[in-house]
Design a protein around this motif. Structure first.
Motif, PDB file in Angstrom:
ATOM      1  N   VAL A  30       0.857  -1.198   0.000  1.00  0.00           N
ATOM      2  CA  VAL A  30       0.000   0.000   0.000  1.00  0.00           C
ATOM      3  C   VAL A  30       0.887   1.239   0.000  1.00  0.00           C
ATOM      4  O   VAL A  30       1.803   1.357   0.821  1.00  0.00           O
ATOM      5  N   ASN A  31       0.620   2.133  -0.911  1.00  0.00           N
ATOM      6  CA  ASN A  31       1.293   3.436  -0.946  1.00  0.00           C
ATOM      7  C   ASN A  31       0.312   4.497  -0.473  1.00  0.00           C
ATOM      8  O   ASN A  31      -0.685   4.777  -1.151  1.00  0.00           O
ATOM      9  N   TYR A  32       0.573   5.060   0.684  1.00  0.00           N
ATOM     10  CA  TYR A  32      -0.304   6.088   1.239  1.00  0.00           C
ATOM     11  C   TYR A  32       0.184   7.481   0.839  1.00  0.00           C
ATOM     12  O   TYR A  32       1.356   7.808   1.004  1.00  0.00           O
ATOM     13  N   HIS A  33      -0.751   8.276   0.319  1.00  0.00           N
ATOM     14  CA  HIS A  33      -0.478   9.671  -0.030  1.00  0.00           C
ATOM     15  C   HIS A  33      -1.416  10.543   0.817  1.00  0.00           C
ATOM     16  O   HIS A  33      -2.626  10.293   0.861  1.00  0.00           O
ATOM     17  N   LEU A  34      -0.872  11.568   1.433  1.00  0.00           N
ATOM     18  CA  LEU A  34      -1.645  12.379   2.372  1.00  0.00           C
ATOM     19  C   LEU A  34      -2.055  13.713   1.757  1.00  0.00           C
ATOM     20  O   LEU A  34      -1.232  14.418   1.173  1.00  0.00           O
ATOM     21  N   ALA A  35      -3.339  14.034   1.887  1.00  0.00           N
ATOM     22  CA  ALA A  35      -3.897  15.269   1.336  1.00  0.00           C
ATOM     23  C   ALA A  35      -4.524  16.095   2.453  1.00  0.00           C
ATOM     24  O   ALA A  35      -4.735  15.605   3.567  1.00  0.00           O
ATOM     25  N   THR A  36      -4.830  17.350   2.139  1.00  0.00           N
ATOM     26  CA  THR A  36      -5.380  18.265   3.161  1.00  0.00           C
ATOM     27  C   THR A  36      -6.589  19.024   2.624  1.00  0.00           C
ATOM     28  O   THR A  36      -6.762  20.203   2.894  1.00  0.00           O
ATOM     29  N   ILE A  37      -7.450  18.343   1.894  1.00  0.00           N
ATOM     30  CA  ILE A  37      -8.566  19.059   1.255  1.00  0.00           C
ATOM     31  C   ILE A  37      -9.601  19.566   2.259  1.00  0.00           C
ATOM     32  O   ILE A  37     -10.260  20.574   2.002  1.00  0.00           O
ATOM     33  N   ILE A  38      -9.746  18.897   3.396  1.00  0.00           N
ATOM     34  CA  ILE A  38     -10.733  19.364   4.381  1.00  0.00           C
ATOM     35  C   ILE A  38     -10.288  20.692   4.985  1.00  0.00           C
ATOM     36  O   ILE A  38     -11.113  21.558   5.268  1.00  0.00           O
ATOM     37  N   ASP A  39      -8.991  20.873   5.167  1.00  0.00           N
ATOM     38  CA  ASP A  39      -8.496  22.179   5.619  1.00  0.00           C
ATOM     39  C   ASP A  39      -8.940  23.257   4.647  1.00  0.00           C
ATOM     40  O   ASP A  39      -9.345  24.354   5.056  1.00  0.00           O
ATOM     41  N   GLY A  40      -8.859  22.965   3.359  1.00  0.00           N
ATOM     42  CA  GLY A  40      -9.251  23.945   2.352  1.00  0.00           C
ATOM     43  C   GLY A  40     -10.741  24.154   2.301  1.00  0.00           C
ATOM     44  O   GLY A  40     -11.222  25.282   2.141  1.00  0.00           O
ATOM     45  N   ASN A  41     -11.513  23.086   2.477  1.00  0.00           N
ATOM     46  CA  ASN A  41     -12.974  23.183   2.378  1.00  0.00           C
ATOM     47  C   ASN A  41     -13.621  23.746   3.634  1.00  0.00           C
ATOM     48  O   ASN A  41     -14.560  24.542   3.559  1.00  0.00           O
ATOM     49  N   MET A  42     -13.136  23.308   4.800  1.00  0.00           N
ATOM     50  CA  MET A  42     -13.776  23.667   6.059  1.00  0.00           C
ATOM     51  C   MET A  42     -13.012  24.731   6.830  1.00  0.00           C
ATOM     52  O   MET A  42     -13.525  25.309   7.781  1.00  0.00           O
ATOM     53  N   THR A  47       7.982  19.340  11.289  1.00  0.00           N
ATOM     54  CA  THR A  47       9.134  18.936  10.479  1.00  0.00           C
ATOM     55  C   THR A  47       8.758  18.604   9.035  1.00  0.00           C
ATOM     56  O   THR A  47       9.484  18.943   8.097  1.00  0.00           O
ATOM     57  N   HIS A  48       7.602  17.954   8.857  1.00  0.00           N
ATOM     58  CA  HIS A  48       7.217  17.493   7.522  1.00  0.00           C
ATOM     59  C   HIS A  48       6.095  18.335   6.898  1.00  0.00           C
ATOM     60  O   HIS A  48       5.474  17.910   5.913  1.00  0.00           O
ATOM     61  N   ASN A  49       5.861  19.517   7.449  1.00  0.00           N
ATOM     62  CA  ASN A  49       4.775  20.365   6.923  1.00  0.00           C
ATOM     63  C   ASN A  49       4.927  20.657   5.430  1.00  0.00           C
ATOM     64  O   ASN A  49       3.961  20.573   4.660  1.00  0.00           O
ATOM     65  N   SER A  50       6.121  21.027   5.028  1.00  0.00           N
ATOM     66  CA  SER A  50       6.344  21.364   3.621  1.00  0.00           C
ATOM     67  C   SER A  50       6.146  20.141   2.727  1.00  0.00           C
ATOM     68  O   SER A  50       5.658  20.249   1.597  1.00  0.00           O
ATOM     69  N   TRP A  51       6.524  18.994   3.241  1.00  0.00           N
ATOM     70  CA  TRP A  51       6.296  17.739   2.506  1.00  0.00           C
ATOM     71  C   TRP A  51       4.807  17.467   2.348  1.00  0.00           C
ATOM     72  O   TRP A  51       4.345  17.042   1.288  1.00  0.00           O
ATOM     73  N   VAL A  52       4.041  17.726   3.408  1.00  0.00           N
ATOM     74  CA  VAL A  52       2.583  17.539   3.356  1.00  0.00           C
ATOM     75  C   VAL A  52       1.963  18.480   2.321  1.00  0.00           C
ATOM     76  O   VAL A  52       1.098  18.085   1.537  1.00  0.00           O
ATOM     77  N   VAL A  53       2.413  19.727   2.321  1.00  0.00           N
ATOM     78  CA  VAL A  53       1.909  20.697   1.346  1.00  0.00           C
ATOM     79  C   VAL A  53       2.194  20.215  -0.075  1.00  0.00           C
ATOM     80  O   VAL A  53       1.344  20.284  -0.962  1.00  0.00           O
ATOM     81  N   LYS A  54       3.394  19.701  -0.286  1.00  0.00           N
ATOM     82  CA  LYS A  54       3.771  19.217  -1.620  1.00  0.00           C
ATOM     83  C   LYS A  54       2.931  18.005  -2.013  1.00  0.00           C
ATOM     84  O   LYS A  54       2.530  17.851  -3.175  1.00  0.00           O
ATOM     85  N   SER A  55       2.658  17.158  -1.044  1.00  0.00           N
ATOM     86  CA  SER A  55       1.821  15.987  -1.301  1.00  0.00           C
ATOM     87  C   SER A  55       0.411  16.417  -1.697  1.00  0.00           C
ATOM     88  O   SER A  55      -0.186  15.865  -2.629  1.00  0.00           O
ATOM     89  N   ASN A  56      -0.121  17.402  -1.003  1.00  0.00           N
ATOM     90  CA  ASN A  56      -1.463  17.889  -1.329  1.00  0.00           C
ATOM     91  C   ASN A  56      -1.496  18.538  -2.711  1.00  0.00           C
ATOM     92  O   ASN A  56      -2.490  18.419  -3.446  1.00  0.00           O
ATOM     93  N   GLN A  57      -0.434  19.231  -3.069  1.00  0.00           N
ATOM     94  CA  GLN A  57      -0.350  19.830  -4.406  1.00  0.00           C
ATOM     95  C   GLN A  57      -0.357  18.744  -5.480  1.00  0.00           C
ATOM     96  O   GLN A  57      -0.982  18.905  -6.533  1.00  0.00           O
ATOM     97  N   ALA A  58       0.314  17.632  -5.210  1.00  0.00           N
ATOM     98  CA  ALA A  58       0.320  16.512  -6.147  1.00  0.00           C
ATOM     99  C   ALA A  58      -1.081  15.923  -6.282  1.00  0.00           C
ATOM    100  O   ALA A  58      -1.505  15.540  -7.382  1.00  0.00           O
ATOM    101  N   PHE A  59      -1.809  15.875  -5.164  1.00  0.00           N
ATOM    102  CA  PHE A  59      -3.192  15.386  -5.207  1.00  0.00           C
ATOM    103  C   PHE A  59      -4.059  16.299  -6.069  1.00  0.00           C
ATOM    104  O   PHE A  59      -4.827  15.839  -6.921  1.00  0.00           O
TER     105      PHE A  59
END
Length: 258
Positions: free
Chosen positions: A126-138, A207-219
């Protein structure tokens, strides 16, 4: 009584009646204005509450401050995937998810047991990719904070267990509870050996905030319709209305035997 006096009294009564009607009309208008003003105040308050809710959970740390630090063992393009399972597995499940997303929690609740069974057996990766769309929506930052904490758990080799704990303790979609680092650290205590000074520092420093942002951009650039997006060997199975945990297991086991 003379006719003149009677006419005078009648005229006075009529004037009084007219005046009373005017007062009634004036009172109705006054009440209407008061009610109207009250509605506007309530709507205005709702708007203020909406703005407050939209901004709740925002913190002083910039979303993309600092370098992009991928969690330990991350793979794929730009190291945006957190892998679980044997690299040699013949089937790969790609999951795009958001820890604040109720539909993601539903998927996890229904499919978790079979996914664990198949990954433990070496039949599924399983490859997990993390997104933050609820932050954007809510509004808020709970998706990002939770994703960062999950990445910190990956650094400690505890991603799967902490991933499950986050979904088991997911707040209501409108509740940005995961924006509080203290809550994420509190939940780490439910994962054996995770609550360490190193983990706490990783969470609190983002520590990984910028990585999370990049992951969400990929989503967002991936053209996906929403979370969860679940792909089995590249095919979107979440859109398959006939898909069940049993069917997923059957497909993975068939591929394993091929």
């Amino acid at each position: 009584m003379s006719e003149k006096n009677r006419d005078g009294k009648r005229t006075a009564r009529e004037r009084l009646a007219v005046e009373r009607e005017k007062q009634k009309s004036s009172e109705k208008r006054r009440r209407a204005l008061i009610v109207g003003a009250s509605v506007v105040c309530v709507l205005g308050l709702a708007a203020v509450i909406g703005v407050v809710a939209a901004n709740s959970g925002k913190d002083s740390k910039s979303e993309s401050a600092g370098p992009v630090v991928a969690p330990s063992g991350a793979q794929g393009k730009d190291s945006l995937a957190i892998p679980v399972g044997e690299e040699s597995a013949k089937s790969t499940l790609t999951v795009w998810e958001d820890f604040r997303c109720p539909a993601c929690q539903s998927f996890e609740t229904n499919y978790r047991a079979v996914i664990h069974e198949l990954t433990d057996a070496g039949k599924l990766k399983v490859n997990y990719h993390l997104a933050t769309i609820i932050d954007g929506n809510m509004g808020g930052s709970g998706s990002r904070h939770a994703a960062n904490a999950a990445a910190c758990a990956q650094d400690a080799g505890k991603f799967t267990a902490y991933h499950d704990v986050l979904y088991e303790n997911q707040p209501q979609e409108t509740d940005d509870a995961f924006a509080k680092d203290s809550r994420l650290i509190e939940l780490a205590a439910k994962t054996d050996g995770l609550d360490t000074p190193t983990f706490r520092t990783c969470v609190e420093d983002g520590t990984h905030n910028s990585w999370v942002v990049k992951s969400n951009q990929a989503f967002q650039s991936g053209g996906f319709g929403g979370t969860p997006t679940v792909l089995l060997n590249g095919k979107n199975i979440y859109q398959d209305q006939t898909m069940t945990p049993a069917k997923l297991k059957q497909m993975v086991e068939a591929a394993d035997k091929a």
